[in-house]
Scaffold this motif. Structure first.
Motif, mmCIF file in Angstrom:
data_model
loop_
_atom_site.group_PDB
_atom_site.id
_atom_site.type_symbol
_atom_site.label_atom_id
_atom_site.label_comp_id
_atom_site.label_asym_id
_atom_site.label_seq_id
_atom_site.Cartn_x
_atom_site.Cartn_y
_atom_site.Cartn_z
ATOM 1 N N GLN A 199 44.408 25.200 64.411
ATOM 2 C CA GLN A 199 44.491 24.138 63.412
ATOM 3 C C GLN A 199 44.733 22.803 64.116
ATOM 4 O O GLN A 199 45.653 22.657 64.911
ATOM 5 C CB GLN A 199 45.619 24.419 62.424
ATOM 6 C CG GLN A 199 45.777 23.351 61.343
ATOM 7 C CD GLN A 199 46.903 23.671 60.387
ATOM 8 O OE1 GLN A 199 47.044 24.798 59.925
ATOM 9 N NE2 GLN A 199 47.728 22.675 60.073
ATOM 10 N N ARG A 251 51.841 28.670 55.829
ATOM 11 C CA ARG A 251 51.135 29.276 54.702
ATOM 12 C C ARG A 251 51.935 29.105 53.416
ATOM 13 O O ARG A 251 53.147 29.302 53.393
ATOM 14 C CB ARG A 251 50.867 30.742 54.970
ATOM 15 C CG ARG A 251 50.081 31.005 56.258
ATOM 16 C CD ARG A 251 49.728 32.468 56.399
ATOM 17 N NE ARG A 251 48.675 32.848 55.457
ATOM 18 C CZ ARG A 251 48.298 34.108 55.246
ATOM 19 N NH1 ARG A 251 48.900 35.095 55.887
ATOM 20 N NH2 ARG A 251 47.332 34.377 54.395
ATOM 21 N N ALA A 276 46.513 28.654 57.341
ATOM 22 C CA ALA A 276 47.305 27.453 57.573
ATOM 23 C C ALA A 276 48.549 27.790 58.391
ATOM 24 O O ALA A 276 49.110 28.878 58.272
ATOM 25 C CB ALA A 276 47.703 26.826 56.241
ATOM 26 N N LYS A 277 48.999 26.848 59.217
ATOM 27 C CA LYS A 277 50.201 27.060 60.031
ATOM 28 C C LYS A 277 51.400 27.386 59.152
ATOM 29 O O LYS A 277 52.160 28.305 59.437
ATOM 30 C CB LYS A 277 50.485 25.807 60.863
ATOM 31 C CG LYS A 277 49.614 25.646 62.098
ATOM 32 C CD LYS A 277 50.025 24.419 62.892
ATOM 33 C CE LYS A 277 49.179 24.256 64.139
ATOM 34 N NZ LYS A 277 49.548 23.032 64.896
ATOM 35 N N PHE A 285 40.064 22.673 61.658
ATOM 36 C CA PHE A 285 40.260 23.661 62.717
ATOM 37 C C PHE A 285 39.199 23.491 63.794
ATOM 38 O O PHE A 285 38.085 23.025 63.529
ATOM 39 C CB PHE A 285 40.154 25.086 62.163
ATOM 40 C CG PHE A 285 41.336 25.539 61.361
ATOM 41 C CD1 PHE A 285 42.277 26.409 61.898
ATOM 42 C CD2 PHE A 285 41.517 25.100 60.055
ATOM 43 C CE1 PHE A 285 43.365 26.836 61.155
ATOM 44 C CE2 PHE A 285 42.601 25.527 59.304
ATOM 45 C CZ PHE A 285 43.530 26.395 59.860
ATOM 46 N N ALA A 324 45.497 19.859 49.651
ATOM 47 C CA ALA A 324 45.441 19.498 51.069
ATOM 48 C C ALA A 324 44.099 19.911 51.646
ATOM 49 O O ALA A 324 43.376 20.732 51.078
ATOM 50 C CB ALA A 324 46.575 20.173 51.841
ATOM 51 N N TYR A 335 42.317 20.867 55.651
ATOM 52 C CA TYR A 335 42.665 21.257 57.019
ATOM 53 C C TYR A 335 41.435 21.148 57.911
ATOM 54 O O TYR A 335 40.306 21.355 57.460
ATOM 55 C CB TYR A 335 43.165 22.700 57.047
ATOM 56 C CG TYR A 335 44.422 22.942 56.248
ATOM 57 C CD1 TYR A 335 45.651 23.047 56.877
ATOM 58 C CD2 TYR A 335 44.372 23.075 54.863
ATOM 59 C CE1 TYR A 335 46.818 23.277 56.145
ATOM 60 C CE2 TYR A 335 45.529 23.300 54.127
ATOM 61 C CZ TYR A 335 46.743 23.397 54.774
ATOM 62 O OH TYR A 335 47.885 23.622 54.050
ATOM 63 N N GLY A 353 42.817 12.785 61.571
ATOM 64 C CA GLY A 353 43.376 12.865 60.232
ATOM 65 C C GLY A 353 43.582 11.510 59.590
ATOM 66 O O GLY A 353 44.145 11.412 58.502
ATOM 67 N N THR A 406 46.881 15.342 53.717
ATOM 68 C CA THR A 406 47.311 15.220 52.320
ATOM 69 C C THR A 406 47.311 13.742 51.943
ATOM 70 O O THR A 406 47.202 12.861 52.804
ATOM 71 C CB THR A 406 48.710 15.810 52.094
ATOM 72 O OG1 THR A 406 49.652 15.115 52.917
ATOM 73 C CG2 THR A 406 48.735 17.297 52.427
ATOM 74 N N GLN A 441 44.404 19.563 62.179
ATOM 75 C CA GLN A 441 44.957 18.593 61.240
ATOM 76 C C GLN A 441 45.263 19.248 59.892
ATOM 77 O O GLN A 441 44.584 20.184 59.478
ATOM 78 C CB GLN A 441 43.966 17.438 60.990
ATOM 79 C CG GLN A 441 43.646 16.597 62.195
ATOM 80 C CD GLN A 441 44.839 15.801 62.701
ATOM 81 O OE1 GLN A 441 45.783 15.522 61.946
ATOM 82 N NE2 GLN A 441 44.813 15.434 63.968
ATOM 83 N N ARG A 442 46.301 18.744 59.243
ATOM 84 C CA ARG A 442 46.566 19.010 57.825
ATOM 85 C C ARG A 442 46.602 17.660 57.141
ATOM 86 O O ARG A 442 47.419 16.797 57.486
ATOM 87 C CB ARG A 442 47.893 19.736 57.620
ATOM 88 C CG ARG A 442 48.164 20.105 56.150
ATOM 89 C CD ARG A 442 49.522 20.788 56.008
ATOM 90 N NE ARG A 442 49.710 21.400 54.704
ATOM 91 C CZ ARG A 442 50.262 20.776 53.641
ATOM 92 N NH1 ARG A 442 50.674 19.513 53.758
ATOM 93 N NH2 ARG A 442 50.389 21.412 52.489
ATOM 94 N N PHE A 456 44.068 28.123 49.815
ATOM 95 C CA PHE A 456 43.442 27.780 51.093
ATOM 96 C C PHE A 456 42.133 28.560 51.215
ATOM 97 O O PHE A 456 42.110 29.784 51.065
ATOM 98 C CB PHE A 456 44.404 28.158 52.222
ATOM 99 C CG PHE A 456 43.896 27.945 53.619
ATOM 100 C CD1 PHE A 456 44.173 26.775 54.296
ATOM 101 C CD2 PHE A 456 43.165 28.929 54.262
ATOM 102 C CE1 PHE A 456 43.726 26.589 55.608
ATOM 103 C CE2 PHE A 456 42.713 28.748 55.556
ATOM 104 C CZ PHE A 456 42.989 27.580 56.229
#
Length: 206
Positions: free
Chosen positions: A143, A98, A95-96, A136, A132, A134, A194, A148, A145-146, A104
């Motif tokens: 990455q 972390r 993750a960008k 990729f 969350a 993610y 997202g 939540t 999208q993240r 994760f």
């Protein structure tokens, strides 16, 4: 061996997160020929270490294998992409931003060049440890999208399961709110943007 499994185009992938190849519970994954039953490759990350649980989640599509290692770096977690035809590691995904203990890589999925990864103890804007997901780019490892929940609950476990198909990502939240109680729920999002699509839950959930 067999803690996680997936199959695509005549290839089987199995996860063995308790394997000791790189130290106790470092983990491994295996690729088999579905027709002959013969083992083709044993997959190991280039930076494997004791306790990583590499192989706790696996997914295969179009000649690429994704393997999750949620316990990597004290639960910060990681996922790895391999070439299924050569057994060579292509990318290590993290993750960008972390988060220690986010898990994760607890779940992974790959479809049509996109990788979905769940982190069921990641923080959201709404709550700590709500989870969350993610997305990729499988080719570049970038990455995209993240995801939540705006209404995320603490320990909702959003991201404990993920699956992808035709540009959509489905994310499970077994401790999420159904109709009125925390009976579990699932969510669908557009993987590229997202954007929320819909929430699903069992009307007779217990």
């Amino acid at each position: 061996f067999g803690d996680s499994v997936d199959i695509s185009n005549g290839l089987l992938v199995f996860g063995a997160p308790g394997d000791h190849a790189n130290g106790e519970d470092s983990g491994s994954a295996y690729i088999f020929d579905a027709e002959t039953g013969l083992q083709i490759f044993k997959l190991l990350p280039t930076d494997g270490a004791a306790g990583d649980k590499f192989g706790s989640s696996v997914s295969i599509d179009n000649g690429l294998v994704v393997v999750g290692a949620w316990a990597d770096d004290e639960g910060t977690g990681a996922a790895y992409i391999f070439d299924a035809l050569t057994g060579v590691q292509i990318h290590k995904l993290t993750a960008k931003n972390r988060e220690l203990g986010s898990y994760f890589g607890r779940s992974v999925s790959i479809d049509d060049g996109l990788v979905g990864i769940g982190a069921d103890f990641a923080d959201s804007d709404a709550s700590v440890d709500s989870g969350a997901a993610y997305v990729f780019d499988a080719k570049t490892g970038v990455q995209l999208q993240r995801i939540t929940l705006l209404s995320g609950l603490e320990l909702e476990q959003f991201g404990i399961s993920v699956d992808m198909d035709q540009g959509l990502i489905a994310v499970g939240a077994p401790s999420g709110r159904g109709m009125t109680r925390c009976t579990g729920s699932a969510y669908i999002f557009d993987a590229l943007t997202g954007s929320f699509v819909k929430k699903l839950f069992a009307r007779d959930g217990e």
